[in-house]
Enzyme design. Structure first.
Site, mmCIF file in Angstrom:
data_model
loop_
_atom_site.group_PDB
_atom_site.id
_atom_site.type_symbol
_atom_site.label_atom_id
_atom_site.label_comp_id
_atom_site.label_asym_id
_atom_site.label_seq_id
_atom_site.Cartn_x
_atom_site.Cartn_y
_atom_site.Cartn_z
ATOM 1 N N HIS A 1 -1.844 1.544 7.558
ATOM 2 C CA HIS A 1 -2.021 1.465 5.945
ATOM 3 C C HIS A 1 -2.163 2.933 5.310
ATOM 4 O O HIS A 1 -2.521 3.816 5.850
ATOM 5 C CB HIS A 1 -3.659 1.032 5.854
ATOM 6 C CG HIS A 1 -3.978 0.729 4.498
ATOM 7 N ND1 HIS A 1 -3.501 -0.113 3.487
ATOM 8 C CD2 HIS A 1 -5.285 0.926 3.768
ATOM 9 C CE1 HIS A 1 -4.055 -0.037 2.546
ATOM 10 N NE2 HIS A 1 -5.147 0.602 2.586
ATOM 11 N N CYS B 1 0.661 -1.143 0.214
ATOM 12 C CA CYS B 1 -0.096 0.137 -0.051
ATOM 13 C C CYS B 1 0.944 1.003 -0.107
ATOM 14 O O CYS B 1 0.462 2.400 -0.584
ATOM 15 C CB CYS B 1 -0.897 0.090 1.311
ATOM 16 S SG CYS B 1 0.132 0.023 2.668
ATOM 17 N N ASN C 1 -8.100 4.134 -2.154
ATOM 18 C CA ASN C 1 -7.382 2.724 -1.623
ATOM 19 C C ASN C 1 -6.919 2.026 -2.581
ATOM 20 O O ASN C 1 -6.998 2.617 -3.925
ATOM 21 C CB ASN C 1 -8.626 2.093 -0.787
ATOM 22 C CG ASN C 1 -8.004 1.123 0.275
ATOM 23 O OD1 ASN C 1 -6.852 1.118 0.282
ATOM 24 N ND2 ASN C 1 -8.768 0.495 0.868
#
Lengths: 248, 104
Positions: free
Chosen positions: A164, A26, A203
């Site tokens: 994240h 990520c 995302n």
């Protein structure tokens, strides 16, 4: 700071939603998304950079085992830019032959990277005037997220435990859920619906997840630690600077 | 009364049916019956958790079934989070290259 801002509405600024699959990258995708958006804003050139290069050339060796966005920017600086996604495509696992950065032409590069102040108003101002920025959040509540604005408390989503990285692409205001104000049996009345300020985040779990790959977090209470590491690359247009000289 | 004998329409889906649909939707299969039972239990727990979050959430978020509904919270964190401890946060902003543009 404007009241709303959504870089998705600007033509060809935000690249398509990526999918990290079973690779914990990520951090590399958030940095790549940041560089792609800034390159498009500053140079008006549609570039798609290589996430795989960030994984293979990461100084810690295995990019699928996690990292932080500043690792990605250091790799970009050390390699003097990034190859294109087309030349050096994402595989979802580290390349057994290691870093192949020297093989390919660079399509984008950065001047440096900065960490913004941990202040949501400052972050909104920077986002609106410069472009998307990366943030690192506690992803606990994203496991079951489908849509809407997540308004977490520090108990339901610890802002210190961030794990994240995603790209912040905008902010806005919506209407809160309709609720019933408690009162006597005969005098229940509807609560006036207040506006809910929120962040819009991109995302890296594919476009099928969340709101077409995006999600929204409440803006104003450091939801899920969004202000802990607001980091962005700096991509500037070349400007000729007058040389300075010290008076004798 | 006569109302009770009337067809009440489609019955709500059983958990096992919901899980079967989840498996089809996200192409999931489990190697042993024990693993299947474990994943079904995790799935049930996550749906209950989603319902609780839905009730507690102060915003407008909706929680429910997602591609991660058969994972424990720990597995989810291990698979999708970055576990590397942030011990190397740069405290100095790095400046790249020369200030003179046009140089190679």
């Amino acid at each position: 700071v404007p009241s709303t801002c959504d870089w998705r509405k600007a033509t060809n600024i935000i690249s398509s939603i990526k999918n990290q699959k079973n690779c914990r990258c990520c951090w590399a995708i958030a940095a790549a998304d940041n560089i792609e958006a800034l390159w498009r804003i500053k140079h008006r050139q549609f570039v798609e950079v290589s996430v795989q290069e960030l994984l293979d050339c990461d100084r810690c060796g295995n990019g699928c085992k996690g990292g932080f966005v500043w690792d990605a920017y250091i790799t970009v600086l050390n390699n003097s830019g990034l190859a294109s996604k087309k030349d050096y495509p994402f595989q979802g696992h580290p390349n057994p032959n290691g870093c192949l950065a020297k093989k390919y032409k660079k399509v984008a590069w950065i001047q440096d990277f900065i960490m913004l102040s941990s202040n949501e108003q400052v972050i909104a101002g920077y986002l609106a005037t410069h472009g998307p920025v990366t943030v690192t959040i506690n992803m606990k509540l994203l496991q079951g997220y489908q849509k809407g604005v997540i308004k977490a408390t520090h108990t339901s989503c610890d802002p210190q435990h961030v794990d994240h990285s995603v790209l912040l692409v905008g902010f806005g205001k919506g209407k809160e859920k309709e609720g019933i104000r408690s009162g006597t049996l005969f005098s229940q009345s509807r609560k006036p619906r207040r506006s809910v300020p929120y962040w819009i985040l991109k995302n890296s779990w594919g476009a099928e997840w969340g709101e077409k790959g995006y999600f929204r977090l409440y803006r104003g209470n450091n939801s899920c630690g969004i202000t802990k590491y607001p980091v962005t690359a700096r991509v500037d247009r070349p400007v000729k600077r007058q040389p300075v000289s010290c008076p004798p | 009364g006569s109302l009770l004998t009337k067809d009440a329409g489609p019955r709500p889906l059983e958990l096992i049916d919901v899980f079967k649909l989840f498996q089809i939707k996200y192409n999931r299969s489990y190697s042993t019956p024990a693993e299947y039972a474990r994943r079904l239990a995790i799935f049930a727990h996550n749906l209950a958790q989603a319902q609780r979050l839905q009730e507690e959430d102060l915003g407008t978020a909706e929680f429910g079934e997602t591609p991660f509904s058969d994972l424990t919270e720990e597995e989810f964190g291990q698979l999708y989070g970055h576990q590397r401890a942030p011990e190397r946060i740069p405290n100095v902003v790095k400046k790249a290259g020369s200030e003179k543009w046009g140089e190679s």
